[in-house]
Design a protein around this motif. Structure first.
Motif, PDB file in Angstrom:
ATOM      1  N   VAL A  42       0.724  -1.280   0.130  1.00  0.00           N
ATOM      2  CA  VAL A  42      -0.125  -0.053   0.005  1.00  0.00           C
ATOM      3  C   VAL A  42       0.959   1.256  -0.050  1.00  0.00           C
ATOM      4  CG1 VAL A  42      -1.802   1.479   1.448  1.00  0.00           C
ATOM      5  CG2 VAL A  42      -1.604  -1.200   1.290  1.00  0.00           C
ATOM      6  N   ILE A  43       0.940   1.950  -1.252  1.00  0.00           N
ATOM      7  CA  ILE A  43       1.696   3.164  -1.227  1.00  0.00           C
ATOM      8  C   ILE A  43       1.161   4.231  -0.215  1.00  0.00           C
ATOM      9  CG2 ILE A  43       2.749   4.663  -2.854  1.00  0.00           C
ATOM     10  CD1 ILE A  43       4.073   1.874  -3.177  1.00  0.00           C
ATOM     11  N   ASP A  44      -0.237   4.513  -0.858  1.00  0.00           N
ATOM     12  CA  ASP A  44      -1.024   5.540  -0.395  1.00  0.00           C
ATOM     13  C   ASP A  44      -2.458   4.919  -0.135  1.00  0.00           C
ATOM     14  OD1 ASP A  44      -2.132   7.787   0.668  1.00  0.00           O
ATOM     15  OD2 ASP A  44      -0.811   9.276  -0.436  1.00  0.00           O
ATOM     16  N   GLU A  45      -3.167   4.761   0.899  1.00  0.00           N
ATOM     17  CA  GLU A  45      -4.369   4.315   0.909  1.00  0.00           C
ATOM     18  C   GLU A  45      -5.498   5.482   0.684  1.00  0.00           C
ATOM     19  OE1 GLU A  45      -3.257   5.176   5.137  1.00  0.00           O
ATOM     20  OE2 GLU A  45      -2.507   3.207   4.155  1.00  0.00           O
ATOM     21  N   ARG A  46      -4.896   6.707   0.951  1.00  0.00           N
ATOM     22  CA  ARG A  46      -5.960   7.737   0.668  1.00  0.00           C
ATOM     23  C   ARG A  46      -6.359   7.769  -1.065  1.00  0.00           C
ATOM     24  NH1 ARG A  46      -2.307  10.568   3.807  1.00  0.00           N
ATOM     25  NH2 ARG A  46      -2.919  10.647   5.922  1.00  0.00           N
ATOM     26  N   MET A  47      -5.224   7.848  -1.658  1.00  0.00           N
ATOM     27  CA  MET A  47      -5.490   7.540  -3.260  1.00  0.00           C
ATOM     28  C   MET A  47      -5.648   6.218  -3.645  1.00  0.00           C
ATOM     29  SD  MET A  47      -2.579  10.135  -4.510  1.00  0.00           S
ATOM     30  CE  MET A  47      -1.204   9.410  -3.657  1.00  0.00           C
ATOM     31  N   GLN A  48      -5.643   5.196  -2.701  1.00  0.00           N
ATOM     32  CA  GLN A  48      -5.812   3.844  -3.113  1.00  0.00           C
ATOM     33  C   GLN A  48      -4.675   3.540  -4.155  1.00  0.00           C
ATOM     34  OE1 GLN A  48     -10.058   2.978  -4.267  1.00  0.00           O
ATOM     35  NE2 GLN A  48     -10.652   3.070  -2.276  1.00  0.00           N
ATOM     36  N   PHE A  49      -3.615   3.915  -3.899  1.00  0.00           N
ATOM     37  CA  PHE A  49      -2.512   3.575  -4.858  1.00  0.00           C
ATOM     38  C   PHE A  49      -1.992   2.256  -4.068  1.00  0.00           C
ATOM     39  CE2 PHE A  49       1.781   5.252  -6.272  1.00  0.00           C
ATOM     40  CZ  PHE A  49       1.998   4.278  -7.409  1.00  0.00           C
ATOM     41  N   VAL A  50      -2.261   1.096  -4.659  1.00  0.00           N
ATOM     42  CA  VAL A  50      -1.663  -0.102  -4.057  1.00  0.00           C
ATOM     43  C   VAL A  50      -1.011  -0.789  -5.197  1.00  0.00           C
ATOM     44  CG1 VAL A  50      -2.452  -2.460  -2.916  1.00  0.00           C
ATOM     45  CG2 VAL A  50      -3.322  -0.326  -2.564  1.00  0.00           C
ATOM     46  N   LEU A  51       0.250  -1.492  -5.104  1.00  0.00           N
ATOM     47  CA  LEU A  51       0.794  -1.985  -5.788  1.00  0.00           C
ATOM     48  C   LEU A  51       0.884  -3.615  -5.587  1.00  0.00           C
ATOM     49  CD1 LEU A  51       3.629   0.076  -6.831  1.00  0.00           C
ATOM     50  CD2 LEU A  51       1.958  -0.350  -8.286  1.00  0.00           C
ATOM     51  N   PHE A  52       0.568  -4.571  -6.500  1.00  0.00           N
ATOM     52  CA  PHE A  52       0.705  -5.861  -6.081  1.00  0.00           C
ATOM     53  C   PHE A  52       1.429  -6.881  -6.763  1.00  0.00           C
ATOM     54  CE2 PHE A  52      -3.451  -5.913  -8.173  1.00  0.00           C
ATOM     55  CZ  PHE A  52      -3.271  -6.989  -9.046  1.00  0.00           C
ATOM     56  N   PRO A  53       2.475  -7.760  -6.488  1.00  0.00           N
ATOM     57  CA  PRO A  53       3.234  -8.454  -7.454  1.00  0.00           C
ATOM     58  C   PRO A  53       2.525  -9.635  -7.959  1.00  0.00           C
ATOM     59  CG  PRO A  53       3.877  -8.792  -5.253  1.00  0.00           C
ATOM     60  CD  PRO A  53       2.879  -7.943  -5.235  1.00  0.00           C
ATOM     61  N   ILE A  54       2.723  -9.949  -9.233  1.00  0.00           N
ATOM     62  CA  ILE A  54       2.025 -11.224  -9.748  1.00  0.00           C
ATOM     63  C   ILE A  54       3.069 -12.084 -10.419  1.00  0.00           C
ATOM     64  CG2 ILE A  54      -0.335 -10.113 -10.176  1.00  0.00           C
ATOM     65  CD1 ILE A  54       0.275 -10.083 -13.000  1.00  0.00           C
ATOM     66  N   THR A  55       4.238 -12.056 -10.059  1.00  0.00           N
ATOM     67  CA  THR A  55       5.419 -12.998 -10.681  1.00  0.00           C
ATOM     68  C   THR A  55       6.402 -13.226  -9.558  1.00  0.00           C
ATOM     69  OG1 THR A  55       6.719 -11.531 -12.001  1.00  0.00           O
ATOM     70  CG2 THR A  55       4.959 -12.660 -13.054  1.00  0.00           C
ATOM     71  N   THR A  56       6.990 -14.263  -9.450  1.00  0.00           N
ATOM     72  CA  THR A  56       7.963 -14.391  -8.465  1.00  0.00           C
ATOM     73  C   THR A  56       9.308 -14.097  -9.427  1.00  0.00           C
ATOM     74  OG1 THR A  56       7.984 -16.887  -9.097  1.00  0.00           O
ATOM     75  CG2 THR A  56       6.843 -15.687  -7.082  1.00  0.00           C
ATOM     76  N   SER A  57      10.472 -13.743  -8.573  1.00  0.00           N
ATOM     77  CA  SER A  57      11.655 -13.546  -9.451  1.00  0.00           C
ATOM     78  C   SER A  57      12.808 -13.555  -8.338  1.00  0.00           C
ATOM     79  CB  SER A  57      11.677 -12.114  -9.774  1.00  0.00           C
ATOM     80  OG  SER A  57      12.855 -11.764 -10.648  1.00  0.00           O
ATOM     81  N   ARG A  58      13.743 -14.462  -8.457  1.00  0.00           N
ATOM     82  CA  ARG A  58      14.909 -14.301  -7.807  1.00  0.00           C
ATOM     83  C   ARG A  58      15.724 -13.178  -7.957  1.00  0.00           C
ATOM     84  NH1 ARG A  58      17.061 -20.648  -7.808  1.00  0.00           N
ATOM     85  NH2 ARG A  58      15.081 -21.459  -7.641  1.00  0.00           N
ATOM     86  N   SER A  59      15.665 -12.461  -9.091  1.00  0.00           N
ATOM     87  CA  SER A  59      16.406 -11.162  -9.108  1.00  0.00           C
ATOM     88  C   SER A  59      15.791  -9.846  -8.540  1.00  0.00           C
ATOM     89  CB  SER A  59      16.838 -10.903 -10.487  1.00  0.00           C
ATOM     90  OG  SER A  59      15.600 -10.718 -11.284  1.00  0.00           O
ATOM     91  N   ARG A  60      14.456 -10.050  -7.872  1.00  0.00           N
ATOM     92  CA  ARG A  60      13.859  -9.065  -7.125  1.00  0.00           C
ATOM     93  C   ARG A  60      13.234  -8.317  -8.245  1.00  0.00           C
ATOM     94  NH1 ARG A  60      12.516 -10.140  -1.790  1.00  0.00           N
ATOM     95  NH2 ARG A  60      14.557 -10.682  -0.483  1.00  0.00           N
ATOM     96  N   ASN A  61      12.788  -8.553  -9.440  1.00  0.00           N
ATOM     97  CA  ASN A  61      12.478  -7.939 -10.483  1.00  0.00           C
ATOM     98  C   ASN A  61      11.038  -8.697 -11.008  1.00  0.00           C
ATOM     99  OD1 ASN A  61      12.568  -5.869 -12.157  1.00  0.00           O
ATOM    100  ND2 ASN A  61      13.867  -7.103 -13.681  1.00  0.00           N
ATOM    101  N   PRO A  62       9.863  -8.658 -10.021  1.00  0.00           N
ATOM    102  CA  PRO A  62       8.735  -9.182 -10.255  1.00  0.00           C
ATOM    103  C   PRO A  62       7.880  -8.248 -11.243  1.00  0.00           C
ATOM    104  CG  PRO A  62       8.607  -8.485  -8.151  1.00  0.00           C
ATOM    105  CD  PRO A  62      10.026  -8.366  -8.484  1.00  0.00           C
TER     106      PRO A  62
END
Length: 173
Positions: free
Chosen positions: A76-96
């Motif tokens: 949750v980046i900012d709940e007032r603006m409903q700015f939520v990012l969610f990952p949908i892939t896994t990545s060992r290089s931290r690049n989902p």
């Protein structure tokens, strides 16, 4: 120096790219993608530090403590603006692959371990992720945003009630 592309609630997704120079790009509706030399998580981390004075590790620790989500949780980046990012892939290089909940419409299976992500303005992206996993991630993001919003509203209600009672006490004293 701040080098993050202008990540804001207008971003539809942040996707890893295979390019000689860039590791990911922020994709917007009606605008050219903004490439970055950093992986997706480093890009989000820099945004959080620069604008909100927190980082991805702190947001993940909060998810673990408040929502019992230990892996691949929505941020949750900012709940007032409903700015939520969610990952949908896994990545060992931290690049989902990250999706902005506000622009997400639905996902559909595309066969062969692929899923098609549909955005509310008509754009679609094909991602190498399992359909069921994408649905679970979407549900997690909705649950976390709902709970975060309710917690914020309850805190505001408590503060309002407390101020009202203290003003009444001051009036009678």
């Amino acid at each position: 120096m701040f080098t993050t592309p202008s990540l804001n609630p207008g971003v539809c997704c942040i996707e890893p790219v295979r390019h000689v120079e860039f590791l990911c790009q922020a994709v917007y509706h009606g605008r050219a993608p903004e490439p970055s030399h950093k992986p997706t998580e480093a890009l989000i981390d820099e945004l959080l530090i620069y604008y909100y004075g927190t980082n991805l590790a702190a947001r993940r620790a909060h998810l673990k403590a408040a929502h019992a989500i230990h892996r691949m949780g929505p941020i949750v980046i900012d709940e007032r603006m409903q700015f939520v990012l969610f990952p949908i892939t896994t990545s060992r290089s931290r690049n989902p692959f990250w999706v902005n909940l506000h622009h997400f419409l639905m996902c559909t299976p595309a066969g062969e371990g692929m899923t098609e992500i549909h955005f509310n303005h008509g754009m679609m992206k094909r991602v190498a992720a399992d359909y069921n996993f994408c649905e679970k991630q979407y549900e997690k993001a909705l649950r976390v945003l709902d709970r975060s919003t309710k917690i914020r509203e309850q805190s505001a209600l408590y503060i309002t009630r407390h101020q009202k009672h203290s003003q009444e006490a001051d009036f009678y004293n």
